[in-house]
Write a protein that holds these residues in place. Structure first.
Motif, short mmCIF file in Angstrom:
data_model
loop_
_atom_site.label_atom_id
_atom_site.label_comp_id
_atom_site.label_asym_id
_atom_site.label_seq_id
_atom_site.Cartn_x
_atom_site.Cartn_y
_atom_site.Cartn_z
N THR A 285 93.62 -50.43 18.65
CA THR A 285 93.26 -50.05 17.21
C THR A 285 92.88 -48.58 17.00
O THR A 285 92.79 -47.89 17.92
N GLU A 286 92.61 -48.14 15.76
CA GLU A 286 92.20 -46.79 15.70
C GLU A 286 93.31 -45.86 15.90
O GLU A 286 93.17 -44.98 16.72
N ASP A 301 91.01 -51.66 24.73
CA ASP A 301 90.09 -52.15 25.87
C ASP A 301 91.27 -52.93 26.97
O ASP A 301 90.63 -53.70 27.63
N PRO A 306 86.58 -50.42 26.12
CA PRO A 306 87.25 -49.64 25.33
C PRO A 306 87.44 -48.06 25.61
O PRO A 306 86.31 -47.45 25.81
N TYR A 327 82.31 -46.63 27.24
CA TYR A 327 82.77 -47.10 25.78
C TYR A 327 83.10 -45.72 25.04
O TYR A 327 82.17 -44.87 24.71
N VAL A 329 85.72 -44.57 21.65
CA VAL A 329 86.29 -45.07 20.60
C VAL A 329 86.48 -43.95 19.76
O VAL A 329 86.05 -42.88 19.82
N THR A 330 87.59 -44.35 18.51
CA THR A 330 87.30 -43.50 17.44
C THR A 330 88.18 -42.12 17.71
O THR A 330 87.46 -41.17 17.38
N PHE A 350 75.38 -43.88 20.87
CA PHE A 350 76.37 -43.55 20.44
C PHE A 350 76.68 -42.17 19.72
O PHE A 350 75.95 -41.92 18.87
N GLU A 372 79.26 -42.37 14.07
CA GLU A 372 80.50 -43.13 13.83
C GLU A 372 81.29 -42.15 13.08
O GLU A 372 80.86 -41.16 12.44
#
Lengths: 425, 178
Positions: A285-286, A301, A306, A327, A329-330, A350, A372
């Motif tokens: 995704t993303e 993942d 991920p 972890y 992501v994005t 995060f 985020e």
């Protein structure tokens, strides 16, 4: 240009209800060093425009973290762009750069703003512009002046005239908001009782793709900001999310679960021509295109946790990009394609990390703990992100060297899902 | 209940009529007529019969029926259906088998930690796993759509584990319920 901008803003105004007391307020929480001292003398006649044009220019430049606006006492006679510059006097005020200008009322009810920028050290004019504008265009004109000054003095394009999109959650309402890069002039493009996430600007800045849950499941829409028209781009069986534009604006990468799991597909911008790009048992995704359109970076993942991968945009074998941490992501590429911003889980927090794609060095540039959705300014200088302060969602902006930090918040609402819009002509 | 009260009152009226004594009504003719026993209520008494079945209430809405339960909860970063939720999934599979016209939307959810889009993926894994289990137990593929709401629709909004556990959830909804 200004006429077009005005027509555009007028169209938006007809379609949405502006919300009073909704404006983002900005607080600068850190500053880079050293900052160039610049004197912006009040423009004689600017009081007629209401909001002070020179104070907006100064605020813009200071927000970049690269400039320090000097206090300029009232001068008599007040200098204008037509005056002969007394460089020695401005040097004694410690100014490296100087902006002089004037505002004059025109017979047609509009105004003419003229300004000129000077390099005080080199004792040279760096050029100037004259704008004809109505009172409603003061902010837009001030941002254009700030962009001119910024570009002449730094060699990079300014982003003061660009816009940002974000989502505000106010009670049970979700508002997709569009505002100037300084948070002013906020207007809602969409208001809903169901969540809205993942806004993504089309490369021409005229449309937003996003995910809306108004049908009790995630569906991808493309929303024209010019006329408010919305088109469903992906509403397949299952979930439809994570839209990303190709650099030419003709295609969108999306994440669909129509064939089970979460996999990345490619679509034409009108929703036709569906093609599957990834083929895994993992969550893929993303997606994000590289600026040259050759690669798609994405979160997967498939390796157990991920991480960020990339694959040829035409489809093909993915390569892993991030290795440190459990972890990551994005993924968000810088406009020059040299840096990858992403969210990493660092000791339970995060945070925004930057990966230098040439030397593989990773740097964490935030000190918050629930970051985020990082989003690069179109000149790559700043990164806008969502975070949580005192239990409330706020936007934060951090310079890509991590030194300048700003916080943007609204009263009585959670702000999230920022997306910095592109340069527009 | 109300009928029972009316019946009791009617019986009391009859008893009162019978209890009227001849001594009291003897002297006056007028009184004699008025003292005639009140006519017995002839309206038939409605019967309450608890042995008959209640009007077809949906088993999906009956709080005593397992089918009224719709949520499956998951451990952190997990999407396998825990043993305690097996009977629930089996009951819904049976209902879908026996009602081929029934349609179900399964909404998977995730807790708030991490990326919203990745959390859509995690919620999707959860709803897909419920769909797969129902299909293995005989529900038809076209009866079920599995989707994800990611972290966007939390039922609990505190930032702590007992709340997150409530949000790591799959909800089974039938047509008309969403």
């Amino acid at each position: 240009m200004l006429t077009r901008l005005r027509a555009f803003l007028g169209a938006v105004l007809l379609l949405v209800t502006p919300l009073a007391a909704a404006q983002l307020s900005i607080e600068i929480t850190g500053a880079g060093a050293p900052r160039m001292p610049i004197a912006i003398a009040p423009f004689p006649g600017e009081a007629a425009l209401g909001s002070g044009i020179t104070s907006i220019v100064r605020a813009d430049l200071e927000r970049s973290g690269l400039f320090r606006g000097l206090e300029v006492p009232p001068l008599s006679p007040a200098p204008t762009e037509a005056s002969t510059v007394n460089y020695a006097e401005w040097r004694s005020r410690l100014a490296d750069a100087l902006v002089l200008g004037s505002v004059a009322a025109r017979p047609d009810g509009r105004y003419e703003v003229r300004f000129r920028l000077y390099d005080v050290v080199k004792q040279a004019s760096l050029g100037g512009i004259a704008y004809t504008l109505s009172k409603e265009q003061v902010r837009a004109s001030a941002h254009r002046i700030a962009d001119f000054v910024y570009e002449k003095l730094t060699g990079e394009k300014g982003v003061f005239s660009t816009r940002i999109a974000y989502v505000v959650k106010r009670g049970s309402r979700f508002e997709l908001q569009i505002a100037d890069a300084d948070g002013a002039g906020e207007e809602a493009a969409l208001v809903s009782f169901e969540p809205i996430i993942s806004p993504a600007w089309s490369p021409d800045g005229r449309k937003l793709a996003y995910v809306s849950f108004e049908n009790k499941k995630p569906v991808v829409y493309v929303h024209s900001l010019v006329d408010g028209k919305r088109n469903v781009i992906a509403n397949f069986r299952g979930s439809n999310s994570a839209p990303a534009w190709s650099p030419d604006g003709r295609r969108l990468a999306v994440t669909l679960s129509r064939e089970g799991g979460s996999q990345i597909f490619l679509l034409n911008a009108d929703g036709s021509g569906l093609r599957r790009l990834t083929s895994s048992a993992a969550i893929d995704t993303e997606p994000r295109f590289s600026g040259d359109g050759q690669w798609i970076y994405f979160t997967s993942d498939r390796g157990g946790s991920p991480q960020i991968y990339r694959m040829p945009a035409a489809g093909g074998e993915p390569q892993r990009v991030t290795f440190e941490g459990s972890y990551n992501v994005t993924p968000r590429l810088s406009p020059d394609g040299k840096t990858l911003a992403y969210i990493t889980l660092n000791e339970g927090k995060f945070q925004v990390a930057l990966l230098d794609l040439s030397n593989r060095q990773v740097q964490i540039i935030t000190d918050s703990d629930r970051d985020e959705s990082p989003s690069f300014a179109p000149n790559g200088r700043m990164i806008l992100l969502a975070t949580v302060i005192d239990g409330r969602g706020v936007l934060s902006a951090v310079s890509s060297d991590g030194r300048v930090k700003q916080r943007l918040s609204v009263t009585a609402g959670d702000v999230r899902e920022p997306a910095w819009g592109p340069f527009t002509e | 209940m109300r009928l029972a009260i009316i019946a009791t009152l009617a019986a009391a009226a009859v008893a009162a009529g019978c209890a009227t004594t001849p001594e009291e009504q003897a002297p006056a003719r007028v009184e004699e007529r008025a003292a005639k026993p009140a006519p017995v209520e002839t309206k038939p008494i409605a019967r309450v019969d608890l042995t008959s079945k209640p009007a077809a209430a949906s088993p999906l809405k009956d709080p005593n029926n397992i089918l009224s339960r719709r949520s499956i909860y998951y451990d952190y970063d997990k999407f396998d259906i825990k043993d305690e939720f097996r009977p629930l999934v089996e009951a819904h599979a049976k209902y879908l088998r026996e009602n081929p016209g029934a349609k179900m939307l399964i909404q998977g959810n995730a807790d708030e930690r991490g990326s919203r889009e990745y959390n859509i993926g995690l919620g999707q894994r959860r709803s897909d796993s419920v769909k797969r289990a129902l299909a293995i137990l005989g529900a038809k593929d076209n009866q079920i759509e599995s989707v994800s709401l990611g972290e966007e629709k939390p039922v609990c909004t505190e930032h702590a584990e007992d709340c997150w556990a409530k949000n790591r959830r799959g909800d089974m909804l039938y047509s008309g319920e969403y």
